[in-house]
Scaffold this motif. Structure first.
Motif, PDB file in Angstrom:
ATOM      1  N   THR A  80      43.274  32.519  36.880  1.00 23.72           N
ATOM      2  CA  THR A  80      42.913  33.978  36.418  1.00 23.72           C
ATOM      3  C   THR A  80      41.570  34.227  35.722  1.00 23.72           C
ATOM      4  O   THR A  80      40.592  34.923  36.193  1.00 23.72           O
ATOM      5  CB  THR A  80      43.904  34.914  36.169  1.00 23.72           C
ATOM      6  OG1 THR A  80      45.267  34.847  36.726  1.00 23.72           O
ATOM      7  CG2 THR A  80      43.694  36.607  36.101  1.00 23.72           C
ATOM      8  N   LEU A 113      38.826  32.999  38.040  1.00 26.15           N
ATOM      9  CA  LEU A 113      38.441  33.800  38.734  1.00 26.15           C
ATOM     10  C   LEU A 113      37.539  35.057  38.257  1.00 26.15           C
ATOM     11  O   LEU A 113      36.449  35.479  38.955  1.00 26.15           O
ATOM     12  CB  LEU A 113      39.791  34.561  39.675  1.00 26.15           C
ATOM     13  CG  LEU A 113      40.223  34.084  40.830  1.00 26.15           C
ATOM     14  CD1 LEU A 113      41.381  34.727  41.413  1.00 26.15           C
ATOM     15  CD2 LEU A 113      38.950  34.083  42.071  1.00 26.15           C
ATOM     16  N   CYS A 143      38.614  41.123  50.158  1.00 21.47           N
ATOM     17  CA  CYS A 143      39.665  40.357  49.792  1.00 21.47           C
ATOM     18  C   CYS A 143      40.687  40.283  50.799  1.00 21.47           C
ATOM     19  O   CYS A 143      40.882  41.106  51.492  1.00 21.47           O
ATOM     20  CB  CYS A 143      40.322  40.629  48.455  1.00 21.47           C
ATOM     21  SG  CYS A 143      39.335  41.266  47.043  1.00 21.47           S
ATOM     22  N   THR A 179      44.930  37.033  42.518  1.00 24.76           N
ATOM     23  CA  THR A 179      43.791  37.115  43.085  1.00 24.76           C
ATOM     24  C   THR A 179      42.760  38.166  43.042  1.00 24.76           C
ATOM     25  O   THR A 179      41.670  38.167  42.862  1.00 24.76           O
ATOM     26  CB  THR A 179      43.910  36.742  44.764  1.00 24.76           C
ATOM     27  OG1 THR A 179      44.711  35.715  44.975  1.00 24.76           O
ATOM     28  CG2 THR A 179      42.592  36.872  45.624  1.00 24.76           C
ATOM     29  N   VAL A 210      41.225  33.027  50.051  1.00 22.75           N
ATOM     30  CA  VAL A 210      42.293  32.391  49.360  1.00 22.75           C
ATOM     31  C   VAL A 210      42.859  31.279  50.650  1.00 22.75           C
ATOM     32  O   VAL A 210      43.013  31.463  51.677  1.00 22.75           O
ATOM     33  CB  VAL A 210      43.384  33.299  49.204  1.00 22.75           C
ATOM     34  CG1 VAL A 210      44.692  32.676  48.602  1.00 22.75           C
ATOM     35  CG2 VAL A 210      42.846  34.420  47.946  1.00 22.75           C
ATOM     36  N   ASP A 253      39.468  31.080  46.051  1.00 20.92           N
ATOM     37  CA  ASP A 253      40.918  31.031  45.330  1.00 20.92           C
ATOM     38  C   ASP A 253      41.354  29.917  45.853  1.00 20.92           C
ATOM     39  O   ASP A 253      42.192  29.847  47.040  1.00 20.92           O
ATOM     40  CB  ASP A 253      41.536  32.198  45.592  1.00 20.92           C
ATOM     41  CG  ASP A 253      42.925  32.339  44.578  1.00 20.92           C
ATOM     42  OD1 ASP A 253      43.221  31.150  44.195  1.00 20.92           O
ATOM     43  OD2 ASP A 253      43.434  33.352  44.366  1.00 20.92           O
ATOM     44  N   ALA A 284      44.113  28.068  44.108  1.00 23.60           N
ATOM     45  CA  ALA A 284      44.859  27.987  43.308  1.00 23.60           C
ATOM     46  C   ALA A 284      46.267  27.383  43.861  1.00 23.60           C
ATOM     47  O   ALA A 284      46.752  26.491  43.005  1.00 23.60           O
ATOM     48  CB  ALA A 284      45.401  29.255  42.891  1.00 23.60           C
ATOM     49  N   SER A 337      44.383  26.435  39.815  1.00 25.59           N
ATOM     50  CA  SER A 337      45.232  26.938  38.868  1.00 25.59           C
ATOM     51  C   SER A 337      46.360  25.761  38.718  1.00 25.59           C
ATOM     52  O   SER A 337      46.704  24.968  39.476  1.00 25.59           O
ATOM     53  CB  SER A 337      46.277  27.942  39.255  1.00 25.59           C
ATOM     54  OG  SER A 337      47.294  28.229  38.535  1.00 25.59           O
TER      55      SER A 337
END
Length: 376
Positions: free
Chosen positions: A58, A61, A78, A86, A134, A160, A162, A184
């Motif tokens: 986080t 981001l 998004c 996210t 993502v 993202d 992660a 992440s």
């Protein structure tokens, strides 16, 4: 029976030795040699030019959006089908998220709906600033199309990744396509540092700036002097020591997770009511979580994913519905969304299954047996 978790941490043999070394040398504070080493290992593995080890995905981001020039009032496109972490940093900045539904091939952002959203926004005199992509459950997004749309519309791209460390799109690591990428290392990820994350970029100055902001933006001076607002976002040397050990087993962890998926696929391949997301050509997923879709209409008793989840829970087996779309979340429901029902249907019928790299054959067999009994 001991609980079977969705994605439990899995330590190797080097982590304890690294922690002991950090204690012995008194490198306990944020920063230190293991932080430097962890960043180097991340670059070597992903092919990214530079990395900053941070306290969470986080945090990465948040900094990534800021360093891509996103400011208060800017529009950030998004995916709706993702975890709230996210989108939360978009709100931290004061920017405006606009949600885009998924495509069926990868469950990630739909390029077709993205084009529609941009066209509609521009007719209203609104120009999006950034595109936040993502790679869900380890499956890469349709990067060629998404990057082309970003280029055509001058959008900064933040990835993202992660959930997708080790995943590849046409041979290139996720998290290395955009201006910035984030990773992440939360306790449930494919490798963990207990809590932690990283910002990736080929832009050396951007990463230098991220490290500056992540250490309270302290100016170079013998006293404490600050010309910008900073954050306490750097990773500790202890957590990085764990990360360095975890990097040594990362390829093994990916292989183990992919093996879990293959066994689920084999177990359910003759059951029409259960389907699993396959890799399109040129895609390589780390299979962070194995997921299934249960079609109630193809079961004898209109069995739902909730029936399966509750039955697994009686056996102390953790499972979880797929992400509830952001446009359906109370905290985000006032924001604009371009949807066609895809991610709502995925949420309704989808279930995440235990996928940890330490999952045993016996545990896996019990999970499959239980699901098949409920569905049939």
């Amino acid at each position: 029976m001991s609980r079977i978790y969705l994605s439990a941490p899995h330590m190797g043999v080097k982590e304890q030795a690294n922690i002991a070394e950090a204690f012995a040398t008194n490198w306990i504070a944020p920063l230190g040699p293991f932080v430097d080493g962890f960043e180097k290992k991340l670059c070597e593995f992903t092919g990214s030019g530079h990395a900053a080890a941070l306290s969470s995905g986080t945090a990465a981001l948040h900094l990534g959006l800021m360093l891509c020039g996103v400011k208060t009032g800017d529009i950030v496109l998004c995916p709706s089908f993702t975890f709230s972490a996210t989108v939360n940093p978009v709100i931290y900045i004061g920017a405006e998220p606009v949600f885009i539904d998924s495509e069926k091939e990868t469950w990630n952002m739909s390029p077709d709906l993205l084009r529609i959203a941009i066209k509609v926004l521009k007719t209203e005199g609104k120009t999006p600033k950034a595109l936040l992509i993502v790679h869900l459950y380890g499956m890469p997004a349709a990067m060629d199309e998404l990057l082309q749309i970003a280029k055509e519309n001058n959008l900064a791209v933040i990835e993202d990744a992660a959930e997708s460390l080790g995943s590849l799109y046409k041979g290139k690591h996720t998290g290395t396509f955009g201006k910035t990428g984030i990773l992440s290392f939360n306790g449930n990820k494919i490798i963990t540092t207990s809590g932690g994350g990283a910002l990736l970029s080929d832009d050396e100055e951007l990463i230098k700036k991220s490290r500056f902001l992540a250490t309270q933006a302290r100016d170079q001076a013998p006293h404490y002097q600050h010309s910008e607002i900073g954050y306490n976002y750097r990773l500790s040397n202890i957590c990085a020591a764990i990360g360095c050990g975890q990097m040594e087993v990362l390829n093994d962890r990916i292989a183990q997770r992919r093996n879990n998926f293959d066994k689920y696929h084999t177990a359910f391949k003759n059951t029409d009511a259960i389907s699993l997301l396959q890799e399109p050509e040129g895609y390589f997923s780390n299979r962070w979580l194995s997921t299934i879709i249960i079609d109630p209409e193809k079961t004898k008793g209109n069995t739902t994913r909730e029936d399966v989840r509750l039955k697994l829970d009686t056996l102390n087996i953790e499972s979880r519905p797929l992400w509830k779309p952001m446009h359906m979340q109370p905290v985000f429901e006032k924001h604009r969304a371009f949807t066609d029902g895809t991610c709502e249907q995925l949420f309704k019928n989808g279930l995440c299954l235990p996928s940890g790299s330490s999952l045993t054959d016996e545990q896996h067999a019990l999970i499959c047996k239980t699901i098949l009994e409920v569905v049939k």
